[in-house]
Enzyme design. Structure first.
Site, PDB file in Angstrom:
ATOM      1  N   TYR A 136      10.909  42.027   6.696  1.00 40.28           N
ATOM      2  CA  TYR A 136      10.590  42.754   7.918  1.00 40.28           C
ATOM      3  C   TYR A 136       9.673  43.937   7.587  1.00 40.28           C
ATOM      4  CZ  TYR A 136      11.245  45.413  12.191  1.00 40.28           C
ATOM      5  OH  TYR A 136      11.034  46.111  13.333  1.00 40.28           O
ATOM      6  N   LYS A 143      18.198  41.380  18.035  1.00 42.41           N
ATOM      7  CA  LYS A 143      17.574  40.069  18.055  1.00 42.41           C
ATOM      8  C   LYS A 143      18.574  39.040  18.605  1.00 42.41           C
ATOM      9  CE  LYS A 143      14.243  42.498  16.432  1.00 42.41           C
ATOM     10  NZ  LYS A 143      13.949  42.607  15.007  1.00 42.41           N
ATOM     11  N   ARG A 181      31.557  60.260  17.994  1.00 38.81           N
ATOM     12  CA  ARG A 181      30.469  60.015  17.041  1.00 38.81           C
ATOM     13  C   ARG A 181      30.927  59.173  15.856  1.00 38.81           C
ATOM     14  NH1 ARG A 181      28.773  64.964  14.968  1.00 38.81           N
ATOM     15  NH2 ARG A 181      30.107  64.486  13.211  1.00 38.81           N
TER      16      ARG A 181
HETATM   17  C1  LIG Z   1      13.877  43.658  14.082  1.00 37.42           C
HETATM   18  C2  LIG Z   1      14.281  43.491  12.670  1.00 37.42           C
HETATM   19  C3  LIG Z   1      14.782  44.570  11.920  1.00 37.42           C
HETATM   20  C4  LIG Z   1      14.882  45.965  12.494  1.00 37.42           C
HETATM   21  O1  LIG Z   1      15.784  46.011  13.543  1.00 37.42           O
HETATM   22  P1  LIG Z   1      15.678  47.039  14.783  1.00 37.42           P
HETATM   23  O2  LIG Z   1      16.869  46.681  15.596  1.00 37.42           O
HETATM   24  O3  LIG Z   1      14.361  46.785  15.457  1.00 37.42           O
HETATM   25  O4  LIG Z   1      15.739  48.416  14.210  1.00 37.42           O
HETATM   26  C5  LIG Z   1      15.177  44.325  10.621  1.00 37.42           C
HETATM   27  N1  LIG Z   1      15.074  43.101  10.072  1.00 37.42           N
HETATM   28  C6  LIG Z   1      14.598  42.056  10.760  1.00 37.42           C
HETATM   29  C7  LIG Z   1      14.505  40.709  10.098  1.00 37.42           C
HETATM   30  C8  LIG Z   1      14.186  42.207  12.077  1.00 37.42           C
HETATM   31  O5  LIG Z   1      13.694  41.159  12.756  1.00 37.42           O
END
Ligand SMILES: *Cc1c(COP(=O)(O)O)cnc(C)c1O
Length: 400
Positions: free
Chosen positions: A121, A219, A68
């Site tokens: 976001y 992403k 963990r």
């Molecule tokens: C998707 C995203 C997040 C959140 O990330 P997750 O992996 O979905 O929790 C934060 N900031 C931006 C700019 C994003 O595109």
């Protein structure tokens, strides 16, 4: 750290990186170039064990005791990310981008104050609005593209953290990282940057003066729409950094080893993907600019974009794969066009090798600056001609 199965080789390679002088592109392509000393494999083994044997003297000479707080495969991916961001303190992987971001805010104390951007976001904006007041932490949202407005929102002595996102989702507004860092530091605050849209290929916030950089690794870092992950990289191994590490270890927000393995595999091609996606987005932005059904194209790579001059200064090798368009037919026109695409995938998220289109106002909640006629486009690696003709037909209503 001495460990028979080489997690230390990636770390050693990371330490060597500065000495060898090889570029981030070369180091990423080889995931830091670590070789497994047992088998001489050029791809490190995946460490799935949750627990590790004690030594006869009751110690843990490998440095690992339980999965963990720490995991060898996670550490290897972190070494690549720390190298990409030029992060002296290193990088920490979390189970999602939100887990990474909220660990940073979790490190604040009651009574602290946060400044966040208007364009950011949406799920994190909602979290800040809902969760920070419960922790007696104040938050104000400012136009981070306007240095005076940003500075005015910072309360010297009380503001502990300034958060920016650049390019900012979904309008792709550009915030001057160096100027924001100066403003934050002048007031005794730290600057954290959500650099998800830029990726470390196009922007290195720590080199521009930021203290922390965060990505949704879901992403473009992973880029194949098959891993949810987040990362925080730090300029300094200071009290704030150690507090974030304690929150991850104690709260159990570490990324799983399989996901870390997939992420590391993806990071090997990050520079290729980012370059292709940026070039594709720029070509689409240019071709859509003159389109009869497009009222406005929002892309920092266009000279007409209000953040273009700053973007040229702080972004390298392109302006990222994300753009948005405002459709002439209003909200109904935008939703109808998104329903007509055949090649683009009508889905949320961004940064993957497959191009995605989304009517963003449908998802953004209260306080969103997103206009209802906006379609967000995440450019993948398909043929730009195919992407354009599909979009063109969808906008003209030519597809069924
Ligand atoms: C998707 C995203 C997040 C959140 O990330 P997750 O992996 O979905 O929790 C934060 N900031 C931006 C700019 C994003 O595109």
């Amino acid at each position: 750290m001495t460990h028979p199965n080489a997690p230390e080789t990636a770390e050693d390679a990371a330490k060597d990186a500065g000495r060898t002088g090889f570029s981030p592109r070369s180091l990423a392509a080889q995931a830091m170039g670590g070789v497994d000393p047992v088998t001489r494999a050029v791809v490190a083994p995946l460490h799935v064990s949750t627990t590790f044997l004690r030594d006869p003297d009751n110690g843990y000479s490998s440095g690992f005791s339980y999965a963990r707080p720490d995991n060898a495969t996670v550490r290897e991916a972190e070494a690549v990310l720390a190298m990409l961001e030029g992060a002296q303190a290193g990088a920490m992987l979390f189970g999602s981008g939100m887990a990474a971001a909220t660990a940073i805010f979790g490190a604040l104390e009651p009574g602290d104050h946060v400044v966040a951007p208007r364009v950011m976001y949406w799920a994190l904006r909602r979290w800040l609005r809902e969760e920070l007041p419960r922790r007696s932490i104040g938050v104000d949202f400012a136009d981070s593209t306007d240095l005076e407005a940003l500075t005015a929102a910072i309360r010297p002595g009380r503001t502990r953290l300034v958060w920016i996102e650049t390019p900012g989702n979904p309008l792709w507004t550009v915030t001057d990282i160096a100027a924001a860092a100066e403003a934050a530091h002048a007031a005794g605050a730290v600057l954290a940057v959500d650099s998800t849209a830029a990726s470390p290929v196009h922007t290195r916030p720590l080199a521009l003066g930021a203290d922390l950089v965060m990505h949704s690794a879901t992403k473009i870092l992973n880029g194949h729409s098959d891993v949810v992950a987040g990362v925080v990289a730090g300029a300094r191994d200071d009290a704030l950094w150690r507090r974030i590490a304690a929150i991850r270890a104690g709260g159990g927000a570490i990324l799983g080893p399989f996901e870390a393995y997939l992420l590391m595999r993806s990071l090997r091609t990050l520079h290729l993907r980012a370059a292709a996606q940026s070039a594709g987005a720029l070509a689409l932005a240019e071709r859509l600019s003159g389109h009869g059904h497009v009222a406005e194209v929002l892309y920092p790579g266009l000279p007409s974009h209000p953040g273009h001059a700053i973007a040229r200064r702080q972004m390298e090798g392109g302006f990222g794969g994300m753009l948005s368009i405002r459709v002439t037919g209003g909200e109904a026109g935008a939703v109808a066009a998104a329903a007509r695409v055949r090649l683009w995938k009508r889905a949320t998220s961004l940064g993957g090798v497959e191009s995605l289109i989304e009517h963003r106002a449908s998802i953004e909640g209260e306080g969103s600056p997103c206009p209802p006629d906006l379609l967000r486009l995440s450019t993948g690696i398909e043929s730009v001609d195919d992407l354009f003709s599909d979009l063109d037909a969808a906008l003209r209503g030519a597809h069924g």
